[in-house]
Scaffold this active site. Structure first.
Site, mmCIF file in Angstrom:
data_model
loop_
_atom_site.group_PDB
_atom_site.id
_atom_site.type_symbol
_atom_site.label_atom_id
_atom_site.label_comp_id
_atom_site.label_asym_id
_atom_site.label_seq_id
_atom_site.Cartn_x
_atom_site.Cartn_y
_atom_site.Cartn_z
ATOM 1 N N SER A 122 44.131 -17.431 -61.528
ATOM 2 C CA SER A 122 45.055 -17.542 -62.665
ATOM 3 C C SER A 122 46.176 -16.527 -62.574
ATOM 4 O O SER A 122 45.987 -15.401 -62.090
ATOM 5 C CB SER A 122 44.278 -17.317 -63.966
ATOM 6 O OG SER A 122 45.146 -17.157 -65.070
ATOM 7 N N TYR A 165 39.245 -12.745 -69.992
ATOM 8 C CA TYR A 165 39.378 -13.921 -69.132
ATOM 9 C C TYR A 165 40.084 -13.554 -67.827
ATOM 10 O O TYR A 165 39.606 -13.866 -66.730
ATOM 11 C CB TYR A 165 40.164 -15.022 -69.842
ATOM 12 C CG TYR A 165 40.669 -16.088 -68.885
ATOM 13 C CD1 TYR A 165 39.785 -16.962 -68.262
ATOM 14 C CD2 TYR A 165 42.030 -16.185 -68.574
ATOM 15 C CE1 TYR A 165 40.229 -17.912 -67.358
ATOM 16 C CE2 TYR A 165 42.483 -17.135 -67.679
ATOM 17 C CZ TYR A 165 41.581 -17.986 -67.078
ATOM 18 O OH TYR A 165 42.029 -18.924 -66.165
ATOM 19 N N LYS A 192 38.752 -13.426 -63.690
ATOM 20 C CA LYS A 192 39.384 -14.075 -62.542
ATOM 21 C C LYS A 192 39.689 -13.067 -61.435
ATOM 22 O O LYS A 192 39.498 -13.345 -60.243
ATOM 23 C CB LYS A 192 40.660 -14.802 -62.978
ATOM 24 C CG LYS A 192 40.397 -16.087 -63.765
ATOM 25 C CD LYS A 192 39.615 -17.083 -62.928
ATOM 26 C CE LYS A 192 39.408 -18.403 -63.642
ATOM 27 N NZ LYS A 192 38.639 -19.360 -62.811
#
Length: 356
Positions: free
Chosen positions: A127, A151, A155
């Protein structure tokens, strides 16, 4: 013999479109998905759009080592595309342990099972959020990484684990794709983004407001250092993202080890610009209100996608109008999502909405 590709999270938004892309190009596709935030109906539609069936579908959580190993034992897997993950920035702030458990724990389990079965070729769904609150734009793969939310940190942790695995296993080949903000839908109108519950991404929320499922959009902050004060993102058509993953498969064998590439258009669009573009395409007003900033959000994320163009000769081809047009076609043809009465459908309601 055609290659067999295992797609984790294959019923999800990007996963389902990637399955179509793979089927269209002759791959055999095996899907693993626990359907926590996806519908099995999406996979039925994948087969309809592609005109041929998936090789197999397994309702399995990637953290379930025994079940995942049984999938590998049942199929001659040549490569894996790993999408399965929780993906909402705001939710990750509220549920950090759950995000690390799924995104990092699931990746570790997958890598272990892959090694057990002699599979060493992986395309990893990363991402742009790993760059964090960058002070420069556009962002290259060499830009500093400074994730601002759980989040994004999951990643980046996933990338770090993959780097370490590649350093340990000489035959491991990994391509990590840092794509920016996937939106749109398949032009057939059969596949699109249909999250369970309140959408965590901007485009599906805007579409649900336009179709009447929700009353208005909440825009988180209009005081960012951007032209109109709202967050700026590099939106990329989901079909372009799917195509990028298929092309990545074709380049896994270019050399061993891990490589990282951005996938994006290189063009920034603000929240209010996207809202205006969607309203123009749909012919429907998209009412919104400005609220306070959301924890974990950043002002601007725009890609420099020249590295992937130089390496593979590949670039995106679909613009913002196509993104809005295709997303609206899916929403208009599926006003209640894949299943009427399923979670995430029902009467219009208010609620928190994202600014991506």
């Amino acid at each position: 013999m055609p290659e067999t590709v295992l797609v984790t999270g294959g019923a999800g938004f990007i996963g389902s479109h990637t399955c179509v892309e793979l089927l269209d190009h002759g791959y055999e596709v095996v899907v693993v998905d626990n359907h926590v935030n996806s519908s099995p109906e999406a996979l039925d539609r994948v087969a309809k759009v592609a005109g041929r069936p998936l090789a197999a579908v397994h309702r399995v959580d990637v953290r379930d080592r025994k079940a995942l190993s049984e999938v590998f034992a049942a199929h001659p897997v040549d490569a894996v595309i790993h999408f399965a993950a929780r993906k909402a920035v705001g939710e990750s702030v509220a549920l950090p342990v759950e995000y690390y458990d799924t995104n990092v724990g699931g990746t570790c389990t997958l890598l272990s099972v892959m090694h057990e079965h002699g599979v060493h070729r992986l395309v990893f769904s990363s991402s742009c959020s790993v760059y964090g609150d960058a002070d420069t734009a556009p962002l290259t793969e060499q830009s500093p990484v400074a994730p601002t939310n759980p989040y994004a940190r999951t990643k980046l942790t996933g990338e770090s684990i993959l780097q370490d695995v590649c350093a340990h296993l000489a035959d491991m080949k990994v391509l990590a794709l840092r794509y920016f903000n996937p939106v749109g839908a398949h032009p057939s109108g059969l596949l699109g983004e249909d999250p369970r519950g309140v959408p965590n991404n901007l485009m599906p929320y805007v579409a649900q407001v336009a179709v009447g499922r929700r009353e208005q959009l909440s825009v988180f902050g209009d005081d960012y250092p951007t032209p109109d004060g709202t967050g700026v993102r590099d939106y990329i058509h989901v079909v372009d993202v799917a195509e990028g993953h298929r092309v990545a498969l074709e380049h896994l064998d270019d050399r061993p080890g891990m490589r990282v590439f951005n996938l994006g258009t290189g063009a920034g669009t603000s929240v209010l610009q996207l809202v205006a573009a969607f309203g123009e395409v749909s012919g429907r007003p998209v009412p919104y209100r400005i609220v306070g900033r959301r924890a974990g959000d950043v002002a601007e994320l725009v890609a420099d996608a020249s590295a992937v163009a130089d390496a593979w000769g590949w670039t995106t081809t679909r613009d913002l109008t196509a993104m809005c047009r295709d997303a609206w076609r899916f929403q208009e043809r599926n006003p209640d999502g894949y299943f009427a009465g399923s979670p995430g459908t029902g009467a219009p309601q208010t609620g928190e909405s994202p600014c991506d």
